[in-house]
Design a protein around this motif. Structure first.
Motif, PDB file in Angstrom:
ATOM      1  N   PHE A   1       0.814  -1.218   0.000  1.00 50.37           N
ATOM      2  CA  PHE A   1       0.000   0.000   0.000  1.00 50.37           C
ATOM      3  C   PHE A   1       0.846   1.265   0.000  1.00 50.37           C
ATOM      4  CE2 PHE A   1      -2.526  -3.327   2.042  1.00 50.37           C
ATOM      5  CZ  PHE A   1      -3.675  -3.290   1.273  1.00 50.37           C
ATOM      6  N   ALA A   2       2.154   1.121  -0.188  1.00 50.61           N
ATOM      7  CA  ALA A   2       3.063   2.268  -0.225  1.00 50.61           C
ATOM      8  C   ALA A   2       2.911   3.134   1.015  1.00 50.61           C
ATOM      9  CB  ALA A   2       2.834   3.081  -1.497  1.00 50.61           C
ATOM     10  N   LYS A   3       2.853   2.482   2.159  1.00 51.00           N
ATOM     11  CA  LYS A   3       2.705   3.179   3.434  1.00 51.00           C
ATOM     12  C   LYS A   3       3.680   2.592   4.446  1.00 51.00           C
ATOM     13  CE  LYS A   3      -2.150   4.132   2.471  1.00 51.00           C
ATOM     14  NZ  LYS A   3      -2.050   3.617   1.084  1.00 51.00           N
ATOM     15  N   TYR A   4       3.599   3.061   5.704  1.00 48.43           N
ATOM     16  CA  TYR A   4       4.501   2.579   6.752  1.00 48.43           C
ATOM     17  C   TYR A   4       3.692   2.062   7.933  1.00 48.43           C
ATOM     18  CZ  TYR A   4       8.379   4.504   4.184  1.00 48.43           C
ATOM     19  OH  TYR A   4       9.308   4.744   3.204  1.00 48.43           O
TER      20      TYR A   4
ATOM     21  N   PHE B   1      -2.856  -3.631  17.701  1.00 48.19           N
ATOM     22  CA  PHE B   1      -1.609  -4.357  17.495  1.00 48.19           C
ATOM     23  C   PHE B   1      -0.773  -3.749  16.375  1.00 48.19           C
ATOM     24  CE2 PHE B   1       1.101  -8.141  17.194  1.00 48.19           C
ATOM     25  CZ  PHE B   1       1.241  -8.418  18.544  1.00 48.19           C
ATOM     26  N   PHE B   2      -1.410  -3.051  15.452  1.00 47.47           N
ATOM     27  CA  PHE B   2      -0.645  -2.360  14.417  1.00 47.47           C
ATOM     28  C   PHE B   2      -1.454  -1.182  13.895  1.00 47.47           C
ATOM     29  CE2 PHE B   2      -3.197  -5.366  12.013  1.00 47.47           C
ATOM     30  CZ  PHE B   2      -3.646  -4.622  10.937  1.00 47.47           C
ATOM     31  N   GLY B   3      -0.740  -0.256  13.284  1.00 44.97           N
ATOM     32  CA  GLY B   3      -1.352   0.885  12.619  1.00 44.97           C
ATOM     33  C   GLY B   3      -0.532   1.265  11.414  1.00 44.97           C
ATOM     34  N   THR B   4      -1.148   2.028  10.484  1.00 51.22           N
ATOM     35  CA  THR B   4      -0.469   2.384   9.244  1.00 51.22           C
ATOM     36  C   THR B   4      -0.593   3.880   8.998  1.00 51.22           C
ATOM     37  OG1 THR B   4      -1.069   0.211   8.359  1.00 51.22           O
ATOM     38  CG2 THR B   4      -0.247   1.820   6.794  1.00 51.22           C
ATOM     39  N   TRP B   5       0.537   4.473   8.594  1.00 51.52           N
ATOM     40  CA  TRP B   5       0.582   5.887   8.236  1.00 51.52           C
ATOM     41  C   TRP B   5       1.168   6.032   6.843  1.00 51.52           C
ATOM     42  CZ3 TRP B   5       0.187   4.271  13.076  1.00 51.52           C
ATOM     43  CH2 TRP B   5      -0.586   5.020  13.966  1.00 51.52           C
ATOM     44  N   ARG B   6       0.899   7.158   6.217  1.00 47.61           N
ATOM     45  CA  ARG B   6       1.279   7.319   4.811  1.00 47.61           C
ATOM     46  C   ARG B   6       2.749   7.697   4.622  1.00 47.61           C
ATOM     47  NH1 ARG B   6      -3.489   7.391   1.890  1.00 47.61           N
ATOM     48  NH2 ARG B   6      -5.347   7.755   3.173  1.00 47.61           N
ATOM     49  N   THR B   7       3.410   8.159   5.688  1.00 53.27           N
ATOM     50  CA  THR B   7       4.821   8.530   5.575  1.00 53.27           C
ATOM     51  C   THR B   7       5.603   7.929   6.738  1.00 53.27           C
ATOM     52  OG1 THR B   7       4.658  10.557   6.874  1.00 53.27           O
ATOM     53  CG2 THR B   7       4.179  10.731   4.507  1.00 53.27           C
ATOM     54  N   LEU B   8       6.905   7.763   6.524  1.00 54.55           N
ATOM     55  CA  LEU B   8       7.768   7.254   7.584  1.00 54.55           C
ATOM     56  C   LEU B   8       7.818   8.226   8.756  1.00 54.55           C
ATOM     57  CD1 LEU B   8       9.855   5.279   8.737  1.00 54.55           C
ATOM     58  CD2 LEU B   8      11.602   6.441   7.364  1.00 54.55           C
TER      59      LEU B   8
ATOM     60  N   SER C   1      -5.151  11.441  16.940  1.00 49.91           N
ATOM     61  CA  SER C   1      -3.756  11.221  17.348  1.00 49.91           C
ATOM     62  C   SER C   1      -2.920  12.489  17.269  1.00 49.91           C
ATOM     63  CB  SER C   1      -3.120  10.137  16.476  1.00 49.91           C
ATOM     64  OG  SER C   1      -3.025  10.581  15.120  1.00 49.91           O
ATOM     65  N   ASN C   2      -3.454  13.487  16.562  1.00 48.45           N
ATOM     66  CA  ASN C   2      -2.718  14.728  16.306  1.00 48.45           C
ATOM     67  C   ASN C   2      -1.434  14.442  15.510  1.00 48.45           C
ATOM     68  OD1 ASN C   2      -2.541  17.536  16.412  1.00 48.45           O
ATOM     69  ND2 ASN C   2      -1.216  17.490  18.235  1.00 48.45           N
ATOM     70  N   ILE C   3      -1.526  13.434  14.638  1.00 49.72           N
ATOM     71  CA  ILE C   3      -0.417  13.057  13.760  1.00 49.72           C
ATOM     72  C   ILE C   3      -0.966  12.973  12.346  1.00 49.72           C
ATOM     73  CG2 ILE C   3       1.305  11.297  13.194  1.00 49.72           C
ATOM     74  CD1 ILE C   3       1.151  10.405  16.136  1.00 49.72           C
ATOM     75  N   GLY C   4      -0.396  13.726  11.434  1.00 50.58           N
ATOM     76  CA  GLY C   4      -0.899  13.747  10.069  1.00 50.58           C
ATOM     77  C   GLY C   4      -0.640  12.447   9.326  1.00 50.58           C
ATOM     78  N   ASN C   5      -1.302  12.320   8.186  1.00 52.29           N
ATOM     79  CA  ASN C   5      -1.098  11.189   7.265  1.00 52.29           C
ATOM     80  C   ASN C   5      -1.551   9.851   7.848  1.00 52.29           C
ATOM     81  OD1 ASN C   5       0.314  12.702   5.096  1.00 52.29           O
ATOM     82  ND2 ASN C   5       1.873  12.968   6.691  1.00 52.29           N
ATOM     83  N   GLY C   6      -2.515   9.869   8.751  1.00 53.74           N
ATOM     84  CA  GLY C   6      -3.025   8.620   9.312  1.00 53.74           C
ATOM     85  C   GLY C   6      -3.791   7.809   8.289  1.00 53.74           C
ATOM     86  N   TYR C   7      -3.681   6.499   8.350  1.00 57.05           N
ATOM     87  CA  TYR C   7      -4.394   5.627   7.419  1.00 57.05           C
ATOM     88  C   TYR C   7      -5.353   4.710   8.168  1.00 57.05           C
ATOM     89  CZ  TYR C   7      -5.297   2.434   3.540  1.00 57.05           C
ATOM     90  OH  TYR C   7      -5.918   1.685   2.572  1.00 57.05           O
ATOM     91  N   ILE C   8      -4.839   3.884   9.098  1.00 52.30           N
ATOM     92  CA  ILE C   8      -5.727   3.007   9.865  1.00 52.30           C
ATOM     93  C   ILE C   8      -4.970   2.443  11.066  1.00 52.30           C
ATOM     94  CG2 ILE C   8      -5.126   0.907   8.578  1.00 52.30           C
ATOM     95  CD1 ILE C   8      -8.080   0.055   8.831  1.00 52.30           C
ATOM     96  N   VAL C   9      -5.707   2.193  12.155  1.00 52.10           N
ATOM     97  CA  VAL C   9      -5.187   1.458  13.312  1.00 52.10           C
ATOM     98  C   VAL C   9      -6.131   0.291  13.580  1.00 52.10           C
ATOM     99  CG1 VAL C   9      -4.747   1.504  15.800  1.00 52.10           C
ATOM    100  CG2 VAL C   9      -3.954   3.383  14.357  1.00 52.10           C
ATOM    101  N   ALA C  10      -5.589  -0.888  13.752  1.00 52.77           N
ATOM    102  CA  ALA C  10      -6.402  -2.079  14.009  1.00 52.77           C
ATOM    103  C   ALA C  10      -7.181  -1.924  15.314  1.00 52.77           C
ATOM    104  CB  ALA C  10      -5.513  -3.316  14.078  1.00 52.77           C
ATOM    105  N   THR C  11      -8.333  -2.576  15.380  1.00 57.60           N
ATOM    106  CA  THR C  11      -9.187  -2.449  16.561  1.00 57.60           C
ATOM    107  C   THR C  11      -8.544  -3.017  17.822  1.00 57.60           C
ATOM    108  OG1 THR C  11     -10.288  -4.527  15.961  1.00 57.60           O
ATOM    109  CG2 THR C  11     -11.317  -2.483  15.210  1.00 57.60           C
ATOM    110  N   ASN C  12      -7.601  -3.939  17.662  1.00 58.70           N
ATOM    111  CA  ASN C  12      -6.911  -4.488  18.844  1.00 58.70           C
ATOM    112  C   ASN C  12      -5.642  -3.703  19.203  1.00 58.70           C
ATOM    113  OD1 ASN C  12      -5.119  -5.275  16.863  1.00 58.70           O
ATOM    114  ND2 ASN C  12      -5.341  -7.483  17.212  1.00 58.70           N
TER     115      ASN C  12
END
Length: 320
Positions: A246-249, A296-303, A283-294
């Motif tokens: 997904f070209a994300k981090y 355990f992981f989350g994804t953002w669009r930039t490093l 989160s007050n953090i830009g480029n958010g994509y998704i955080v799992a309901t548990n």
């Protein structure tokens, strides 16, 4: 010469069969381990001669734990340790040598095998030798024994019997068990070696404050293994790595290496299940994509954003 070549060379002295001598009757983990070390590396014909008579043993190319001889030559190798206890050779940590330790040093004397020998000593051989020599392994700060032969495979009825075939069968079964243990220890050694290489030499970009940044998606089992071999202050709690699909981090939690399947920490509850703008806002953090309901992981669009999320999660320290 590698271990297989050494043993094959010995076997050639008697027509391609390796004859190994050891003592009869009640057996112990020392000579059983010695036989298991041999079996790991020698797959040709082998005969075990169990006797205390040197007339029976003198034609064996390898003799362990019997005979009161310590010799290495082109056509024979003898390792025993039954001289007076106060005269027995010992390692720097105070453990007295037994036959299996002497054999291991002979088998693994090349530099390429030294890391494996050191690991095997720490994980298994020091303890085996200490117990065989009547030393207190706890007082020597050694690891607990992995396997105890005497109570399991030497029942009193067998020890006191004259049933040689039963003794031989029990002995062979125990050698096979210990060979399996050695195989698993070697697999563990390789895993640790590869883990250290991967995380210390190849793909680590950044490791600080419990965050590990990698250049490619990791095998999380290797991260857990890494945690098991480092000091507590160096433990990795979150891993950041690219999600190429997904070209994300991704920011990923790490399980404790205790079989509990519990993570060191998870992403904050307030972020869990959120996506896109809602995640960025909360989160007050830009480029958010998704955080799992548990969590355990989350994804953002930039490093950069993924790193901000990881640092904030570490600071908040939510475990469940």
């Amino acid at each position: 010469m590698n271990p297989t070549d050494k043993l094959t060379s010995l076997s050639s002295k008697r027509g391609g069969t390796l004859y190994v001598g050891t003592h009869p009757n009640k057996f112990h983990l020392d000579e059983v381990t010695a036989l298991a070390l041999i079996k790991r590396h020698y797959k040709g014909p082998m005969e075990v001669v169990r006797s205390r008579s040197w007339n029976d043993l003198k034609d064996c190319q390898l003799v362990v734990d019997v005979g009161n001889k310590n010799e290495t030559a082109d056509d024979h190798v003898y390792f025993d340790h039954h001289e007076a206890l106060n005269k027995r050779e010992e390692y720097k940590n105070g453990v007295k040598y037994a036959a299996c330790g002497k054999l291991a040093e002979w088998l693994y004397d090349e530099d390429a095998y030294k890391p494996w020998l050191a690991f095997l000593l720490d994980e298994y051989l020091y303890t085996v030798q200490a117990i065989d020599n009547g030393q207190n392994y706890k007082a020597l700060n050694l690891c607990p024994p992995i396997f105890q032969v005497t109570p399991l495979m030497n029942p009193t009825a067998i020890e006191n019997s004259n049933d040689d075939s039963m003794q031989k069968e029990l002995f062979n079964q125990t050698v096979d068990m210990v060979t399996t243990i050695l195989d698993r220890l070697y697999a563990k050694h390789i895993l640790i070696r590869n883990t250290r290489f991967l995380f210390e030499n190849e793909i680590v970009k950044y490791k600080k404050d419990g965050i590990l940044v990698l250049s490619s998606p990791p095998d999380m089992a290797l991260v857990e293994q890494y945690n098991s071999i480092v000091e507590p202050e160096a433990v990795v709690r979150l891993v950041v790595f690219p999600d190429f699909a997904f070209a994300k981090y991704k920011v990923h939690a790490v399980n404790r290496d205790d079989g509990s399947n519990e993570a060191f920490l998870r992403l904050p509850k307030a972020w869990r299940g959120l996506k896109g703008k809602d995640l960025s806002s909360k989160s007050n953090i830009g480029n958010g994509y998704i955080v799992a309901t548990n969590g355990f992981f989350g994804t953002w669009r930039t490093l950069e954003s993924a790193m901000q999320a990881a640092r904030k999660a570490i600071k908040l320290g939510e475990v469940d």
